[in-house]
Design an enzyme around this catalytic site. Sequence first.
Site, mmCIF file in Angstrom:
data_model
loop_
_atom_site.group_PDB
_atom_site.id
_atom_site.type_symbol
_atom_site.label_atom_id
_atom_site.label_comp_id
_atom_site.label_asym_id
_atom_site.label_seq_id
_atom_site.Cartn_x
_atom_site.Cartn_y
_atom_site.Cartn_z
ATOM 1 N N PRO A 1 -6.128 0.705 8.824
ATOM 2 C CA PRO A 1 -5.761 0.653 10.239
ATOM 3 C C PRO A 1 -4.471 1.387 10.577
ATOM 4 O O PRO A 1 -3.510 1.365 9.801
ATOM 5 C CB PRO A 1 -5.604 -0.855 10.507
ATOM 6 C CG PRO A 1 -5.415 -1.467 9.171
ATOM 7 C CD PRO A 1 -6.181 -0.620 8.205
ATOM 8 N N ASN A 2 -4.506 2.009 11.718
ATOM 9 C CA ASN A 2 -3.364 2.699 12.336
ATOM 10 C C ASN A 2 -2.999 4.026 11.681
ATOM 11 O O ASN A 2 -2.167 4.771 12.212
ATOM 12 C CB ASN A 2 -2.134 1.779 12.396
ATOM 13 C CG ASN A 2 -2.431 0.503 13.158
ATOM 14 O OD1 ASN A 2 -2.898 0.577 14.284
ATOM 15 N ND2 ASN A 2 -2.202 -0.645 12.550
ATOM 16 N N ARG B 1 2.925 7.972 15.092
ATOM 17 C CA ARG B 1 3.323 6.597 14.785
ATOM 18 C C ARG B 1 4.584 6.579 13.918
ATOM 19 O O ARG B 1 4.582 7.087 12.797
ATOM 20 C CB ARG B 1 2.180 5.939 14.013
ATOM 21 C CG ARG B 1 2.484 4.574 13.460
ATOM 22 C CD ARG B 1 1.464 4.187 12.410
ATOM 23 N NE ARG B 1 1.702 2.833 11.933
ATOM 24 C CZ ARG B 1 1.185 2.342 10.828
ATOM 25 N NH1 ARG B 1 0.398 3.085 10.065
ATOM 26 N NH2 ARG B 1 1.459 1.109 10.469
ATOM 27 N N TYR C 1 6.569 7.377 8.685
ATOM 28 C CA TYR C 1 5.319 7.977 8.199
ATOM 29 C C TYR C 1 5.279 9.498 8.298
ATOM 30 O O TYR C 1 4.299 10.118 7.890
ATOM 31 C CB TYR C 1 4.129 7.374 8.965
ATOM 32 C CG TYR C 1 3.989 5.879 8.747
ATOM 33 C CD1 TYR C 1 3.505 5.382 7.542
ATOM 34 C CD2 TYR C 1 4.370 4.970 9.729
ATOM 35 C CE1 TYR C 1 3.395 4.017 7.318
ATOM 36 C CE2 TYR C 1 4.259 3.598 9.519
ATOM 37 C CZ TYR C 1 3.781 3.135 8.321
ATOM 38 O OH TYR C 1 3.671 1.781 8.093
ATOM 39 N N ASN D 1 -5.490 3.727 0.787
ATOM 40 C CA ASN D 1 -4.353 3.227 1.556
ATOM 41 C C ASN D 1 -4.935 2.274 2.583
ATOM 42 O O ASN D 1 -5.471 2.708 3.611
ATOM 43 C CB ASN D 1 -3.591 4.359 2.241
ATOM 44 C CG ASN D 1 -2.363 3.840 2.984
ATOM 45 O OD1 ASN D 1 -2.185 2.633 3.145
ATOM 46 N ND2 ASN D 1 -1.510 4.752 3.432
ATOM 47 N N ALA E 1 -2.188 -2.108 6.779
ATOM 48 C CA ALA E 1 -1.729 -3.500 6.828
ATOM 49 C C ALA E 1 -2.680 -4.471 6.121
ATOM 50 O O ALA E 1 -2.258 -5.558 5.709
ATOM 51 C CB ALA E 1 -1.545 -3.922 8.283
ATOM 52 N N HIS F 1 -1.771 -6.163 2.762
ATOM 53 C CA HIS F 1 -0.948 -7.371 2.634
ATOM 54 C C HIS F 1 -1.686 -8.650 3.009
ATOM 55 O O HIS F 1 -1.112 -9.732 2.935
ATOM 56 C CB HIS F 1 0.295 -7.223 3.530
ATOM 57 C CG HIS F 1 0.896 -5.853 3.480
ATOM 58 N ND1 HIS F 1 1.405 -5.308 2.317
ATOM 59 C CD2 HIS F 1 1.049 -4.884 4.431
ATOM 60 C CE1 HIS F 1 1.852 -4.080 2.573
ATOM 61 N NE2 HIS F 1 1.631 -3.795 3.834
ATOM 62 N N ASP G 1 -11.506 -8.477 -3.279
ATOM 63 C CA ASP G 1 -12.783 -8.866 -3.896
ATOM 64 C C ASP G 1 -13.742 -7.682 -3.989
ATOM 65 O O ASP G 1 -14.463 -7.528 -4.975
ATOM 66 C CB ASP G 1 -13.450 -9.979 -3.091
ATOM 67 C CG ASP G 1 -12.819 -11.344 -3.345
ATOM 68 O OD1 ASP G 1 -11.990 -11.457 -4.267
ATOM 69 O OD2 ASP G 1 -13.164 -12.292 -2.615
ATOM 70 N N GLU H 1 -4.138 2.679 -5.545
ATOM 71 C CA GLU H 1 -3.560 2.288 -4.255
ATOM 72 C C GLU H 1 -2.423 3.250 -3.920
ATOM 73 O O GLU H 1 -1.636 3.624 -4.792
ATOM 74 C CB GLU H 1 -3.023 0.861 -4.396
ATOM 75 C CG GLU H 1 -2.324 0.324 -3.171
ATOM 76 C CD GLU H 1 -1.744 -1.080 -3.426
ATOM 77 O OE1 GLU H 1 -1.856 -1.595 -4.563
ATOM 78 O OE2 GLU H 1 -1.167 -1.633 -2.478
ATOM 79 N N HIS I 1 0.596 4.249 -0.746
ATOM 80 C CA HIS I 1 1.261 4.008 0.534
ATOM 81 C C HIS I 1 2.222 5.149 0.805
ATOM 82 O O HIS I 1 2.904 5.614 -0.110
ATOM 83 C CB HIS I 1 2.017 2.679 0.531
ATOM 84 C CG HIS I 1 1.129 1.519 0.280
ATOM 85 N ND1 HIS I 1 0.273 1.038 1.248
ATOM 86 C CD2 HIS I 1 0.909 0.788 -0.835
ATOM 87 C CE1 HIS I 1 -0.424 0.039 0.733
ATOM 88 N NE2 HIS I 1 -0.065 -0.128 -0.531
ATOM 89 N N ILE I 2 2.263 5.552 2.045
ATOM 90 C CA ILE I 2 3.147 6.652 2.430
ATOM 91 C C ILE I 2 4.604 6.205 2.319
ATOM 92 O O ILE I 2 5.458 6.918 1.786
ATOM 93 C CB ILE I 2 2.800 7.100 3.863
ATOM 94 C CG1 ILE I 2 1.395 7.710 3.877
ATOM 95 C CG2 ILE I 2 3.836 8.089 4.400
ATOM 96 C CD1 ILE I 2 0.776 7.857 5.257
ATOM 97 N N SER I 3 4.869 5.012 2.819
ATOM 98 C CA SER I 3 6.244 4.492 2.794
ATOM 99 C C SER I 3 6.468 3.666 1.528
ATOM 100 O O SER I 3 5.509 3.287 0.837
ATOM 101 C CB SER I 3 6.476 3.612 4.028
ATOM 102 O OG SER I 3 5.625 2.475 3.984
ATOM 103 N N ARG J 1 10.802 -2.329 2.707
ATOM 104 C CA ARG J 1 10.549 -2.729 4.102
ATOM 105 C C ARG J 1 10.496 -4.258 4.219
ATOM 106 O O ARG J 1 10.986 -4.960 3.343
ATOM 107 C CB ARG J 1 9.273 -2.035 4.579
ATOM 108 C CG ARG J 1 9.399 -0.493 4.509
ATOM 109 C CD ARG J 1 8.160 0.199 4.997
ATOM 110 N NE ARG J 1 7.910 -0.053 6.408
ATOM 111 C CZ ARG J 1 6.776 0.262 7.043
ATOM 112 N NH1 ARG J 1 5.811 0.873 6.367
ATOM 113 N NH2 ARG J 1 6.622 -0.011 8.316
ATOM 114 N N ARG K 1 5.523 -7.013 3.576
ATOM 115 C CA ARG K 1 4.905 -5.810 2.998
ATOM 116 C C ARG K 1 5.076 -5.744 1.478
ATOM 117 O O ARG K 1 4.562 -4.846 0.819
ATOM 118 C CB ARG K 1 5.487 -4.545 3.631
ATOM 119 C CG ARG K 1 5.156 -4.387 5.091
ATOM 120 C CD ARG K 1 5.630 -3.052 5.644
ATOM 121 N NE ARG K 1 5.858 -3.135 7.072
ATOM 122 C CZ ARG K 1 4.913 -2.975 8.006
ATOM 123 N NH1 ARG K 1 3.683 -2.676 7.648
ATOM 124 N NH2 ARG K 1 5.202 -3.093 9.283
#
Length: 210
Positions: A75-76, A83, A88, A139, A142, A145, A152, A163, A165-167, A172, A176
């Site tokens: 999402p997002n 954003r 990001y 990625n 949200a 988390h 599963d 996995e 993540h950009i950040s 943070r 997170r």
Amino acid sequence: MHCSRAPGLKKHGWGEAFPFSLPNSGGLRGSVGIYFPDRRLFRALEKQLVFRHYRIDAVLEGEIMSKSILVLNGPNLNLLGTRQPDIYGSKTMVDLQAECVEKGEALGYRIDFRQSNSEGTLVDWIHEARNRYAGIVLNAGAYTHTSIALMDAIESVGVPVIEVHISNIHQREDFRHVSYVSKTAMGMICGFGFYGYSMALDALVNHLRH
Ligand code: DHK
């Protein structure tokens, strides 16, 4: 072996997947996904595959599957570029896709790059990876988390997942710092911007080669 194609043909962007109905098996026995990069090739081989050389499909599918990686974004992430650019960056999802495809090509892999804001869609895509993709770069945004469902799903399909993540999620907010995805992913890369996806593809391909 005679097999007839069952209804419910599902079309995909670059190939086709279809369930087989085996005679004397009481109907549909299972779904066999076969992917062809070229529709004409599919048409040319379809008859043979279905009516005569049933075993060939597994070989073809295996070959193509072993050279395809699914890159999934949650999402997002469709808002990349606008954003929170301080976190990001200013590049867009289209830029990210181009970088992933280019990296995949350099590694000898086809990249299937997708984004969804829906948790269920991401679960479905992880399921789809089983027997169709050599691995997943994920990625989950949200959902990382919060989502036991994604955790599963990863555990259920037995496909290697990296996995990303950009950040740097550990620099943070506290919420997170927890990742359900990390509990089942092979490893996690964060804090390197878009380059993290390239690192994840390197890590995945390195794993697949050894
Ligand atoms: C992306 C998100 O959307 C956040 O919800 C995560 C992740 C971090 C990223 O850094 O790519 O917390």
